[in-house]
Design a protein around this motif. Structure first.
Motif, short mmCIF file in Angstrom:
data_model
loop_
_atom_site.label_atom_id
_atom_site.label_comp_id
_atom_site.label_asym_id
_atom_site.label_seq_id
_atom_site.Cartn_x
_atom_site.Cartn_y
_atom_site.Cartn_z
N THR A 50 -3.85 3.36 10.39
CA THR A 50 -4.94 2.57 9.86
C THR A 50 -5.78 3.46 8.94
N ILE A 51 -6.72 2.88 8.23
CA ILE A 51 -7.58 3.68 7.35
C ILE A 51 -8.30 4.77 8.14
N ILE A 52 -8.88 4.39 9.28
CA ILE A 52 -9.61 5.36 10.09
C ILE A 52 -8.68 6.45 10.60
N GLU A 53 -7.49 6.06 11.07
CA GLU A 53 -6.53 7.05 11.55
C GLU A 53 -6.08 7.98 10.42
N GLY A 54 -5.87 7.39 9.24
CA GLY A 54 -5.45 8.19 8.09
C GLY A 54 -6.50 9.19 7.67
N LEU A 55 -7.75 8.75 7.61
CA LEU A 55 -8.85 9.65 7.25
C LEU A 55 -9.01 10.76 8.28
N ARG A 56 -8.95 10.39 9.57
CA ARG A 56 -9.10 11.39 10.63
C ARG A 56 -7.96 12.41 10.57
N THR A 57 -6.75 11.94 10.36
CA THR A 57 -5.59 12.82 10.28
C THR A 57 -5.72 13.78 9.10
N MET A 58 -6.18 13.28 7.97
CA MET A 58 -6.34 14.10 6.78
C MET A 58 -7.42 15.15 6.97
N MET A 59 -8.55 14.78 7.53
CA MET A 59 -9.68 15.71 7.64
C MET A 59 -9.48 16.77 8.72
N THR A 60 -8.76 16.42 9.79
CA THR A 60 -8.44 17.42 10.80
C THR A 60 -7.19 18.19 10.42
N GLN A 61 -6.58 17.81 9.30
CA GLN A 61 -5.37 18.46 8.78
C GLN A 61 -4.28 18.53 9.84
N GLU A 62 -4.13 17.41 10.53
CA GLU A 62 -3.16 17.34 11.62
C GLU A 62 -1.73 17.22 11.10
N LEU A 63 -1.49 16.26 10.20
CA LEU A 63 -0.15 16.03 9.65
C LEU A 63 -0.08 16.29 8.15
N PHE A 64 -1.22 16.20 7.48
CA PHE A 64 -1.29 16.40 6.03
C PHE A 64 -2.74 16.64 5.65
N ASP A 65 -2.97 17.00 4.38
CA ASP A 65 -4.34 17.21 3.93
C ASP A 65 -4.64 16.33 2.72
N ALA A 66 -5.67 16.68 1.97
CA ALA A 66 -6.16 15.80 0.90
C ALA A 66 -5.49 16.03 -0.44
N SER A 67 -4.46 16.85 -0.51
CA SER A 67 -3.80 17.12 -1.80
C SER A 67 -3.42 15.82 -2.49
N ALA A 68 -3.58 15.79 -3.81
CA ALA A 68 -3.21 14.60 -4.58
C ALA A 68 -1.71 14.37 -4.52
N TRP A 69 -0.94 15.47 -4.59
CA TRP A 69 0.51 15.38 -4.59
C TRP A 69 1.06 15.13 -3.18
N GLY A 70 2.35 14.81 -3.12
CA GLY A 70 2.97 14.53 -1.83
C GLY A 70 2.62 13.16 -1.30
N LYS A 71 2.10 12.31 -2.17
CA LYS A 71 1.68 10.97 -1.78
C LYS A 71 2.07 9.97 -2.87
N LEU A 72 2.39 8.76 -2.46
CA LEU A 72 2.65 7.66 -3.39
C LEU A 72 1.56 6.62 -3.18
N TYR A 73 0.94 6.19 -4.29
CA TYR A 73 -0.20 5.28 -4.21
C TYR A 73 0.08 3.99 -4.96
N LEU A 74 -0.45 2.89 -4.47
CA LEU A 74 -0.54 1.69 -5.27
C LEU A 74 -1.47 2.00 -6.44
N SER A 75 -1.00 1.82 -7.66
CA SER A 75 -1.77 2.28 -8.83
C SER A 75 -3.15 1.64 -8.93
N SER A 76 -3.26 0.40 -8.52
CA SER A 76 -4.55 -0.30 -8.65
C SER A 76 -5.65 0.34 -7.81
N LEU A 77 -5.29 1.18 -6.83
CA LEU A 77 -6.30 1.87 -6.04
C LEU A 77 -7.14 2.81 -6.91
N PHE A 78 -6.55 3.25 -8.04
CA PHE A 78 -7.25 4.17 -8.94
C PHE A 78 -7.99 3.44 -10.07
N GLU A 79 -8.08 2.14 -9.98
CA GLU A 79 -8.73 1.38 -11.06
C GLU A 79 -10.14 1.88 -11.32
#
Length: 323
Positions: free
Chosen positions: A148-177
């Motif tokens: 979920t969004i909350i789980e994803g944010l928590r995972t990213m900030m605690t650097q449990e499985l991944f971090d905030a790097s732009a790369w290594g991720k695929l995004y729906l382009s409209s999220l960057f509108e």
């Protein structure tokens, strides 16, 4: 079913030694419906000419030549032009597995998510230019996990499985509108990735290592000037303040990410003359260390650092540098 177009954004600045490796890994993807933006950010070496050369041999490549403005500026220039339904970022001194795009897309599609994330392998070059690989310092996990969004944010900030790097991720382009990277700032990913997480529907994580991250001397990551370190502090504190407005229940994860940055900063800044930076970081470490020790979901590395900090500033920095 026709594969949707996926845009790849590759900022380029003075990387002629590594650019060919990166571009070839993209052109060899088993997912073919690609739009590839090479953004020459005012390179002073042969990088710009290499971009033009590859654009001539593959019509999926589009080149943007611009005045040097930094990594964020280069990414933003391409974000204004991309036409793919999805997009990903690759740094030009890194490279990706042949199935980087296809697996990220499959992970996203099958989990009905708007962002997918993979793992990375990090590598350095030895004296004979042989690649020496080592795993990223994340928790071991095998398979695919929908967050979920909350789980994803928590995972990213605690650097449990991944971090905030732009790369290594695929995004729906409209999220960057309405989202762009802050220009003139290092650690810009920390101040940006959380924004697209917050407006997505779900994040899908795949434990496959598909991104090869070059630990290069001279890269932004390895620049240890005090401006870069202050930027790191600014970005984690900005991230915390913005997330608290929406998800106050993530206070522990935000504190954990801030604490990790303060520890990194004080270790790197100890030989600098920026007394204010060292004092600020140490004061924040002392302020947060008790909370970090008591938190159930704190990063293990952060807990260890919090305990070590009770030995005093000088001993703490010495031990952290050795570790």
């Amino acid at each position: 079913m026709k594969e949707p177009k996926i845009s790849i954004i590759i900022p380029v600045y003075n990387v002629e030694k590594y650019l060919k490796r990166c571009i070839k890994s993209v052109l060899n993807q088993d997912y073919k419906n690609l739009e590839i933006y090479l953004v020459d950010d005012g390179s002073t070496d042969n990088s710009g000419n290499l971009c033009d050369y590859y654009a001539e041999i593959d019509n999926r490549i589009k080149v943007i030549h611009k005045i040097n403005g930094g990594l964020s500026s280069a990414r933003n220039a391409a974000l204004e032009k991309v036409s793919g339904k999805y997009l990903t970022f690759i740094d030009s001194d890194d490279y990706v597995a042949k199935n980087y795009i296809s697996i990220l897309y499959k992970t996203l599609y099958e989990n009905e998510a708007q962002i997918s994330v993979c793992c990375e392998l990090r590598f350095k070059l030895d004296n004979s230019n042989k690649e020496i690989f080592y795993e990223a310092p994340y928790k071991k996990y095998e398979g695919v996990k929908a967050l979920t969004i909350i789980e994803g944010l928590r995972t990213m900030m605690t650097q449990e499985l991944f971090d905030a790097s732009a790369w290594g991720k695929l995004y729906l382009s409209s999220l960057f509108e309405n989202v762009r990277y802050p220009e003139g700032i290092n650690h810009e990913d920390i101040g940006t990735t959380f924004k697209v997480f917050c407006i997505s529907n779900k994040i899908a994580f795949n434990s496959k290592c598909l991104y090869y991250y070059f630990q290069r001397e001279g890269s932004i990551l390895n620049q240890r000037n005090t401006k870069t370190l202050w930027d790191g502090i600014d970005m984690v504190e900005y991230q915390k303040n913005e997330i608290m407005k929406i998800y106050p229940e993530l206070i522990e994860a935000c504190d954990c990410r801030c604490f990790s940055m303060y520890c990194h900063v004080i270790k790197e800044a100890i030989n600098s003359e920026d007394v204010k930076l060292i004092k600020y970081s140490w004061d924040k470490i002392k302020q947060l260390r008790g909370k970090i020790i008591l938190q159930k979901n704190s990063r293990k590395k952060a807990k260890i650092a919090a305990v070590l900090s009770f030995l005093g500033k000088n001993m703490f920095i010495k031990i952290c540098s050795i570790i």
